[in-house]
Design an enzyme around this catalytic site. Structure first.
Site, PDB file in Angstrom:
ATOM      1  N   HIS A 153       0.835  -1.188   0.000  1.00  0.00           N
ATOM      2  CA  HIS A 153       0.000   0.000   0.000  1.00  0.00           C
ATOM      3  C   HIS A 153       0.881   1.254   0.000  1.00  0.00           C
ATOM      4  O   HIS A 153       2.092   1.173   0.218  1.00  0.00           O
ATOM      5  CB  HIS A 153      -0.919   0.035   1.224  1.00  0.00           C
ATOM      6  CG  HIS A 153      -2.111  -0.863   1.110  1.00  0.00           C
ATOM      7  ND1 HIS A 153      -2.039  -2.234   1.308  1.00  0.00           N
ATOM      8  CD2 HIS A 153      -3.408  -0.586   0.811  1.00  0.00           C
ATOM      9  CE1 HIS A 153      -3.246  -2.760   1.144  1.00  0.00           C
ATOM     10  NE2 HIS A 153      -4.079  -1.795   0.846  1.00  0.00           N
ATOM     11  N   LYS A 157      -0.881   4.587   4.540  1.00  0.00           N
ATOM     12  CA  LYS A 157      -1.769   3.553   5.082  1.00  0.00           C
ATOM     13  C   LYS A 157      -1.487   3.387   6.568  1.00  0.00           C
ATOM     14  O   LYS A 157      -0.347   3.164   6.979  1.00  0.00           O
ATOM     15  CB  LYS A 157      -1.523   2.236   4.350  1.00  0.00           C
ATOM     16  CG  LYS A 157      -2.315   1.043   4.855  1.00  0.00           C
ATOM     17  CD  LYS A 157      -3.746   1.105   4.417  1.00  0.00           C
ATOM     18  CE  LYS A 157      -4.447  -0.215   4.728  1.00  0.00           C
ATOM     19  NZ  LYS A 157      -5.912  -0.117   4.555  1.00  0.00           N
TER      20      LYS A 157
END
Length: 264
Positions: A153, A157
């Site tokens: 990610h 995140k």
């Protein structure tokens, strides 16, 4: 047909802005309010530029200025925990895409749905491909002894592993424990990743990524890899719209997972 009135909770984040834009151009929905932790003016212009909606850092305060049917939440776990009882007590259905919620949180949401007779829908991922991935890994898990999950990610995140990765691990290890080889020595602790019932989970966070999930299965002489890539946030919008349309039918119930609405 009367438009479904929507409040977006977590409206100032990237997902929140995308959701507001989507509901602004979807005929049977009407954005009526926005909530976020970031202080701001009393109104927030909608992305289409045609009008503004009331804005507040508190759902309770916002409801003084607008009426709604559903709250769509993409904030964070702590904010969701504080918001959900307020929404339910005011008779608002909930669509929750916030990750980081644990089993106790889901039990609380279930209790709220029963007590206030509201529909609550929660999912770790609203991308249709990710839901299909979850379905496929559950099928494949029966035939393999080893399983590892790799997820990547963007650097902002806030949780690790992702809710999707944890959901994949639960789907894989629902019926058995997998074999997880352990190194005899580990000069750098944690290099084998986290573990869920014998399934290793590896997370990376860096710029240039949106979301990627891959499950690698192994058995003697072969491996199987299943992967889903999220290329833009618009991939979540069809699932969110579907959930916002269907949640009214679930009054008195908590539904977890977009697969329930897709029939898989």
């Amino acid at each position: 047909m009367t438009a479904v009135r929507v409040i977006v909770h977590g409206a100032m984040g990237k997902m929140g802005r995308e959701i507001l834009a989507t509901f602004s151009r979807t005929a049977d929905f009407e954005p009526v309010g926005a909530v976020d932790i970031v202080p701001g003016p009393d109104t927030l212009p909608l992305p289409d530029g045609k009008r503004s909606v009331p804005y507040s850092t508190s759902l309770k305060d916002l409801l003084v200025h607008c009426k709604a049917d559903v709250v769509v939440d993409f904030s964070n776990a702590a904010a969701c925990r504080a918001m959900a009882p307020v929404a339910a007590a005011n008779g608002l259905n909930l669509v929750i895409g916030t990750t980081g919620l644990n089993d106790n949180d889901l039990k609380t949401l279930e209790d709220l749905s029963h007590r206030y007779q509201v529909g609550i829908f929660a999912a770790p991922n609203f991308a249709l491909g990710a839901v299909v991935l979850n379905h496929l890994v559950h099928i494949a898990a029966r035939f393999f002894d080893y399983a590892e999950i790799f997820e990547a990610h963007h650097e902002a995140k806030i949780d690790s592993p992702s809710g999707t990765a944890l959901g994949l691990a639960r789907a894989i290890a629902r019926e058995k424990k997998f074999t997880r080889p352990r190194p005899e020595t580990e000069p750098v602790p944690g290099t084998r990743g986290g573990e869920y019932n014998g399934v290793s989970i590896h997370s990376t966070r860096m710029p240039g990524r949106l979301a990627q999930h891959e499950v690698l299965f192994g058995i003697a002489g072969q491996t199987l890899s299943l992967r889903h890539d999220t290329l833009s946030r618009e991939c979540y919008m069809p699932g969110i719209i579907l959930a916002a349309r269907e949640v009214e039918k679930q009054r008195g119930h908590l539904v977890v997972g977009l697969d329930k609405l897709l029939g898989i």
